[in-house]
Design a protein around this motif. Structure first.
Motif, PDB file in Angstrom:
ATOM      1  N   ARG A 184       4.064  -0.432 -11.170  1.00  0.00           N
ATOM      2  CA  ARG A 184       3.099   0.786 -11.472  1.00  0.00           C
ATOM      3  C   ARG A 184       3.552   1.514 -12.866  1.00  0.00           C
ATOM      4  O   ARG A 184       3.200   1.205 -13.452  1.00  0.00           O
ATOM      5  N   GLN A 185       5.029   2.187 -12.181  1.00  0.00           N
ATOM      6  CA  GLN A 185       5.254   2.683 -12.832  1.00  0.00           C
ATOM      7  C   GLN A 185       6.367   1.836 -14.572  1.00  0.00           C
ATOM      8  O   GLN A 185       6.259   1.816 -15.793  1.00  0.00           O
ATOM      9  N   GLN A 186       6.916   1.318 -13.813  1.00  0.00           N
ATOM     10  CA  GLN A 186       8.073   0.408 -14.957  1.00  0.00           C
ATOM     11  C   GLN A 186       7.103  -0.966 -15.774  1.00  0.00           C
ATOM     12  O   GLN A 186       7.185  -1.109 -16.840  1.00  0.00           O
ATOM     13  N   TRP A 187       6.779  -1.849 -14.437  1.00  0.00           N
ATOM     14  CA  TRP A 187       6.397  -2.705 -15.332  1.00  0.00           C
ATOM     15  C   TRP A 187       4.608  -2.085 -16.259  1.00  0.00           C
ATOM     16  O   TRP A 187       3.317  -2.773 -16.476  1.00  0.00           O
ATOM     17  N   GLY A 188       4.116  -1.247 -15.613  1.00  0.00           N
ATOM     18  CA  GLY A 188       2.214  -1.256 -15.476  1.00  0.00           C
ATOM     19  C   GLY A 188       1.105  -2.001 -15.230  1.00  0.00           C
ATOM     20  O   GLY A 188       0.159  -2.277 -15.728  1.00  0.00           O
ATOM     21  N   PHE A 189       1.580  -1.349 -13.747  1.00  0.00           N
ATOM     22  CA  PHE A 189       0.566  -2.868 -13.443  1.00  0.00           C
ATOM     23  C   PHE A 189      -0.477  -2.238 -13.007  1.00  0.00           C
ATOM     24  O   PHE A 189      -0.594  -0.427 -12.603  1.00  0.00           O
ATOM     25  N   GLN A 190      -1.704  -2.606 -13.356  1.00  0.00           N
ATOM     26  CA  GLN A 190      -3.094  -2.192 -12.964  1.00  0.00           C
ATOM     27  C   GLN A 190      -3.810  -2.184 -12.150  1.00  0.00           C
ATOM     28  O   GLN A 190      -4.756  -3.436 -12.607  1.00  0.00           O
ATOM     29  N   GLY A 191      -3.915  -2.270 -11.056  1.00  0.00           N
ATOM     30  CA  GLY A 191      -4.236  -3.707  -9.957  1.00  0.00           C
ATOM     31  C   GLY A 191      -4.200  -2.590  -8.588  1.00  0.00           C
ATOM     32  O   GLY A 191      -4.701  -1.398  -8.405  1.00  0.00           O
ATOM     33  N   TYR A 192      -5.076  -3.768  -7.717  1.00  0.00           N
ATOM     34  CA  TYR A 192      -4.226  -3.201  -6.229  1.00  0.00           C
ATOM     35  C   TYR A 192      -3.218  -3.821  -5.524  1.00  0.00           C
ATOM     36  O   TYR A 192      -3.358  -5.063  -5.438  1.00  0.00           O
ATOM     37  N   ILE A 193      -3.160  -3.519  -4.692  1.00  0.00           N
ATOM     38  CA  ILE A 193      -1.816  -4.139  -4.044  1.00  0.00           C
ATOM     39  C   ILE A 193      -2.063  -4.053  -1.593  1.00  0.00           C
ATOM     40  O   ILE A 193      -2.219  -2.917  -1.279  1.00  0.00           O
ATOM     41  N   ALA A 194      -1.957  -5.290  -2.206  1.00  0.00           N
ATOM     42  CA  ALA A 194      -2.676  -6.066  -0.566  1.00  0.00           C
ATOM     43  C   ALA A 194      -1.816  -6.390   0.303  1.00  0.00           C
ATOM     44  O   ALA A 194      -0.833  -6.658  -0.321  1.00  0.00           O
ATOM     45  N   SER A 195      -1.732  -5.973   1.586  1.00  0.00           N
ATOM     46  CA  SER A 195      -0.534  -6.819   2.785  1.00  0.00           C
ATOM     47  C   SER A 195      -1.130  -7.922   2.851  1.00  0.00           C
ATOM     48  O   SER A 195      -1.903  -8.851   2.866  1.00  0.00           O
ATOM     49  N   ASP A 196       0.423  -8.432   2.911  1.00  0.00           N
ATOM     50  CA  ASP A 196      -0.251  -9.486   3.615  1.00  0.00           C
ATOM     51  C   ASP A 196      -0.388  -9.319   5.266  1.00  0.00           C
ATOM     52  O   ASP A 196      -0.812  -8.436   5.667  1.00  0.00           O
ATOM     53  N   CYS A 197      -1.462 -10.137   6.024  1.00  0.00           N
ATOM     54  CA  CYS A 197      -2.215 -10.452   6.875  1.00  0.00           C
ATOM     55  C   CYS A 197      -1.889  -9.412   8.350  1.00  0.00           C
ATOM     56  O   CYS A 197      -0.532 -10.071   8.143  1.00  0.00           O
ATOM     57  N   ASP A 198      -1.685  -8.576   8.342  1.00  0.00           N
ATOM     58  CA  ASP A 198      -0.997  -7.766   9.190  1.00  0.00           C
ATOM     59  C   ASP A 198       0.428  -7.283   9.358  1.00  0.00           C
ATOM     60  O   ASP A 198       0.987  -6.646  10.511  1.00  0.00           O
ATOM     61  N   ALA A 199       0.663  -7.476   8.248  1.00  0.00           N
ATOM     62  CA  ALA A 199       2.168  -6.801   7.511  1.00  0.00           C
ATOM     63  C   ALA A 199       2.316  -5.585   7.913  1.00  0.00           C
ATOM     64  O   ALA A 199       3.581  -4.722   8.266  1.00  0.00           O
ATOM     65  N   VAL A 200       0.952  -4.545   7.688  1.00  0.00           N
ATOM     66  CA  VAL A 200       1.356  -3.333   8.163  1.00  0.00           C
ATOM     67  C   VAL A 200       1.352  -2.647   9.711  1.00  0.00           C
ATOM     68  O   VAL A 200       2.212  -1.969  10.070  1.00  0.00           O
ATOM     69  N   GLY A 201       0.968  -3.490  10.841  1.00  0.00           N
ATOM     70  CA  GLY A 201       0.967  -2.981  11.566  1.00  0.00           C
ATOM     71  C   GLY A 201       2.308  -3.472  12.523  1.00  0.00           C
ATOM     72  O   GLY A 201       3.261  -2.958  12.851  1.00  0.00           O
ATOM     73  N   ILE A 202       2.902  -5.225  11.885  1.00  0.00           N
ATOM     74  CA  ILE A 202       4.419  -5.293  11.883  1.00  0.00           C
ATOM     75  C   ILE A 202       5.639  -4.357  12.071  1.00  0.00           C
ATOM     76  O   ILE A 202       6.878  -4.016  12.709  1.00  0.00           O
ATOM     77  N   ILE A 203       5.036  -3.143  10.906  1.00  0.00           N
ATOM     78  CA  ILE A 203       6.459  -2.137  10.288  1.00  0.00           C
ATOM     79  C   ILE A 203       6.779  -1.484  11.564  1.00  0.00           C
ATOM     80  O   ILE A 203       7.443  -1.317  11.871  1.00  0.00           O
ATOM     81  N   HIS A 204       5.865  -1.066  12.733  1.00  0.00           N
ATOM     82  CA  HIS A 204       5.609  -0.341  14.211  1.00  0.00           C
ATOM     83  C   HIS A 204       6.052  -1.034  15.226  1.00  0.00           C
ATOM     84  O   HIS A 204       6.908  -0.888  15.839  1.00  0.00           O
ATOM     85  N   ASP A 205       4.856  -2.670  15.466  1.00  0.00           N
ATOM     86  CA  ASP A 205       4.739  -2.935  16.349  1.00  0.00           C
ATOM     87  C   ASP A 205       5.511  -3.773  16.884  1.00  0.00           C
ATOM     88  O   ASP A 205       6.938  -4.344  18.100  1.00  0.00           O
ATOM     89  N   GLN A 206       6.214  -4.852  15.308  1.00  0.00           N
ATOM     90  CA  GLN A 206       7.219  -5.948  15.276  1.00  0.00           C
ATOM     91  C   GLN A 206       9.066  -5.304  15.267  1.00  0.00           C
ATOM     92  O   GLN A 206       9.702  -5.092  15.169  1.00  0.00           O
ATOM     93  N   GLN A 207       8.933  -4.282  13.731  1.00  0.00           N
ATOM     94  CA  GLN A 207       9.848  -4.365  13.278  1.00  0.00           C
ATOM     95  C   GLN A 207      10.860  -2.621  13.842  1.00  0.00           C
ATOM     96  O   GLN A 207      12.322  -2.482  13.406  1.00  0.00           O
ATOM     97  N   GLY A 208       9.788  -2.124  14.057  1.00  0.00           N
ATOM     98  CA  GLY A 208      10.451  -0.886  14.598  1.00  0.00           C
ATOM     99  C   GLY A 208      10.723   0.072  13.456  1.00  0.00           C
ATOM    100  O   GLY A 208      11.247   1.154  14.222  1.00  0.00           O
ATOM    101  N   TYR A 209      10.099   0.119  12.154  1.00  0.00           N
ATOM    102  CA  TYR A 209      10.779   0.887  12.009  1.00  0.00           C
ATOM    103  C   TYR A 209       9.220   2.369  11.615  1.00  0.00           C
ATOM    104  O   TYR A 209      10.410   3.389  11.348  1.00  0.00           O
ATOM    105  N   ALA A 210       8.331   2.212  11.871  1.00  0.00           N
ATOM    106  CA  ALA A 210       8.085   2.924  11.805  1.00  0.00           C
ATOM    107  C   ALA A 210       7.449   3.752  13.219  1.00  0.00           C
ATOM    108  O   ALA A 210       7.313   2.774  14.672  1.00  0.00           O
TER     109      ALA A 210
END
Length: 623
Positions: free
Chosen positions: A134-160
């Motif tokens: 957004r700041q360096q390249w000037g992106f103006q749009g939406y950012i989507a996760s790959d499917c269920d990529a948010v869930g794996i941050i907790h469920d599989q990666q244990g990052y959260a």
């Protein structure tokens, strides 16, 4: 409509199951592809800048951001993989296609990937999503996760630690929408637990609704708007069918053609044997993420349209994976024919999403089938390969009883026609390989090793034509034709480049260099020059092919420098005996630079060489 494409990850490793979706291994090539793809989807012109009031025909989404090119290899999945990437490789290999997608293509969507990059999940990386995109390249749009990529941050990666932490991590990083249900389930509780603020939610909603507005979803009856008359009947229009055939024709690569075995002479070819598990199926043509074809014509059926007196067919293998081969039957058919065409390769059981390859050879008994039939045939045979990723066919390259090799990739619904036309000379192949074809021994290199540069101290060979220092089956950019081309530099508008930035000059152990950022945009623009190349068709057949311009340094391969790198490519169509002039625009700050260990793009002092075909032209960079 939002369209979650293109896939613009670098085809870094030949085993990657989704490499078939990408345009290849070179960052410049992938970036050019991304820009053209995005402009086309969004309703822009090929040159860009023609969107009316920012309105979109459809919203394109460049994926998978970033350093994502492993699906499931040796028990390591994309969901848990932590890609260890140097700042150097990130800067001049993994990120440039995404930067081009945003800055030049003006993409309205980005998809963040499953994998972590240097320990941080891509969708939770504030540096990637906000500071860079957004700041360096000037992106103006939406950012989507790959499917269920948010869930794996907790469920599989244990990052959260908690589901709500995963929600907070991605929203604060700059992600806007989750493909999946995790945000729906846990955003409210994340707010209640004060892990995320409504400000972050409002920002996401603003980005999402802005795209909906640009798609004119709130402008009344869509049937009365600019793109309201698009319907399914246009999919199979003659224009689209012609385009599918042209794409298939242009993509075929001739890898070998000893003694001009191809093309077959239509009037003198009396009998053919067509053998192989990919010869009489059109399903293989489609790859993955395929649509429904308008027509289904196999290679065998397309060959039969040429009305050869006798055409006999045998599948050769039980399936494409060839766990059983009917060698005796195939050999007997081959013995009776004037010419033999063997159609082998891979399919989606060998390479696909969630499935990377473990080896680089032909599957099962395919190689044995090819060798046995070649030994029995009256004349050298033709080998046709259908596969997305490269395969080691050294045995065929070196075997004099295999006269020609065609690579057709997964050529789409018109692939059968295009292959047959190529066999009989109605199409002169001009495609060039978009990836390096490695020998089987390359599988000793762990797919999880993300380093691009070679490391001689450990024997690590590097990756892609820019850095790989090992043996090759075929090189990036390789491809023959039924005619002969020659190339000559007519003029290069600058033989010497003076970088008069004394305060910015730095020294390494082997050379002096300046940072591109220190040179500045104005000076970079002032150094742009042109290189004009004459292309001659010295043969007896008309042809179309891309002319590739590379640059190399005399110190290529040392201290992190590429061996060579692509500067540009231009498609040329020439009748026999004719010539044409091609102009390349060379931007030294872009095309002569590479990343140092800190991820800064630098230009070295010294002599560089522009290369087209066998011709070279020196350009001196002087401080």
């Amino acid at each position: 409509m939002t369209f979650w494409a293109p896939n613009i990850n670098i085809f870094r490793d030949p085993r990657w199951g989704r490499g078939q979706e990408t345009p290849g291994e070179d960052p410049l090539l992938v970036g050019k592809y991304a820009v053209a793809y995005v402009r086309g989807i969004q309703g822009d012109s090929f040159e860009g800048g023609k969107l009316k009031n920012g309105n979109l025909k459809a919203s394109a989404c460049c994926k998978h951001y970033t350093a994502h090119d492993l699906d499931n290899w040796n028990g390591v999945t994309r969901y848990i993989f932590d890609a260890k990437v140097s700042r150097q490789d990130l800067a001049d290999t993994y990120q440039p296609p995404f930067r081009a997608c945003v800055e030049e293509g003006q993409a309205s969507g980005i998809m963040c990937a499953y994998n972590r990059v240097n320990g941080v999940p891509s969708c939770a990386d504030y540096d990637l999503l906000t500071l860079t995109a957004r700041q360096q390249w000037g992106f103006q749009g939406y950012i989507a996760s790959d499917c269920d990529a948010v869930g794996i941050i907790h469920d599989q990666q244990g990052y959260a630690k908690e589901p709500e932490d995963a929600v907070a991590d991605v929203l604060k990083a700059g992600m806007d929408v989750n493909c999946g249900s995790y945000l729906r389930k846990y955003t409210k509780s994340a707010v209640a637990k004060k892990k995320v603020s409504e400000v972050d939610i409002d920002r996401a909603l603003e980005n999402l609704f802005t795209i909906r507005m640009r798609l004119r979803l709130f402008d009344g009856d869509p049937r009365k708007l600019e793109f309201g008359n698009i319907d399914p009947t246009g999919v199979c229009s003659q224009t689209h069918l012609n385009l599918a055939l042209e794409a298939a024709r242009s993509s075929i690569v001739l890898l070998k053609n000893d003694d001009a075995l191809l093309p077959f002479l239509k009037t003198k070819t009396k009998s053919l044997a067509v053998i192989g598990p990919n010869a009489n199926t059109s399903e293989r043509f489609l790859g993955n993420y395929e649509g429904f074809p308008c027509n289904k014509i196999t290679i065998l059926e397309a060959i039969e349209r040429y009305n050869i007196s006798s055409t006999k067919y045998h599948q050769g293998c039980n399936f494409v994976n060839c766990t059983a081969a009917s060698v005796y039957e195939a050999v007997e058919i081959a013995k009776q024919a004037d010419y033999v065409i063997l159609v082998v390769g891979l399919d989606q059981t060998s390479e696909r999403e969630k499935h990377d390859r473990l080896d680089l050879g032909l599957p099962g008994f395919q190689e044995n089938l090819v060798k046995s039939v070649a030994e029995a045939a009256k004349r050298p045979l033709v080998l046709v390969l259908l596969c997305g990723g490269p395969v080691d066919v050294s045995f065929a390259k070196e075997n004099p009883k295999i006269g020609s090799i065609l690579w057709a990739g997964y050529p789409g619904e018109s692939g059968g026609i295009a292959v047959a036309e190529t066999l009989f000379g109605d199409n002169n192949p001009g495609g060039k390989l978009p990836v390096t074809w490695y020998p089987k021994d390359f599988t000793k290199v762990p797919m999880t090793d993300m380093r691009m540069r070679a490391d001689p101290s450990t024997g690590y060979p590097g990756r892609t034509y820019r850095f790989y220092n090992g043996p090759k089956v075929f090189e990036f950019g390789y491809g023959l034709s039924y005619t002969n081309y020659s190339y000559y530099f007519i003029s290069v508008s600058r033989d010497n480049l003076l970088l008069s930035h004394e305060n910015a000059i730095k020294k390494s152990s082997s050379a002096r260099f300046v940072s591109v950022s220190d040179v500045g945009k104005e000076s970079c623009d002032s150094m742009i020059f042109s290189a004009q190349v004459r292309v001659n068709n010295d043969g007896e057949m008309a042809g179309k092919h891309p002319v590739l311009l590379f640059v190399r340094s005399k110190n290529g391969g040392n201290n992190g420098r590429p061996w060579k790198q692509l500067v540009g490519f231009e498609s040329v169509s020439l009748n026999a005996g004719k010539s044409a002039e091609v102009e390349f625009v060379v931007n030294p700050c872009e095309h002569f630079s590479y990343a140092d260990v800190d991820g800064l793009m630098v230009i070295e002092e010294g002599t560089l060489y522009l290369i087209v075909g066998e011709e070279e032209h020196p350009v001196n960079v002087v401080f």
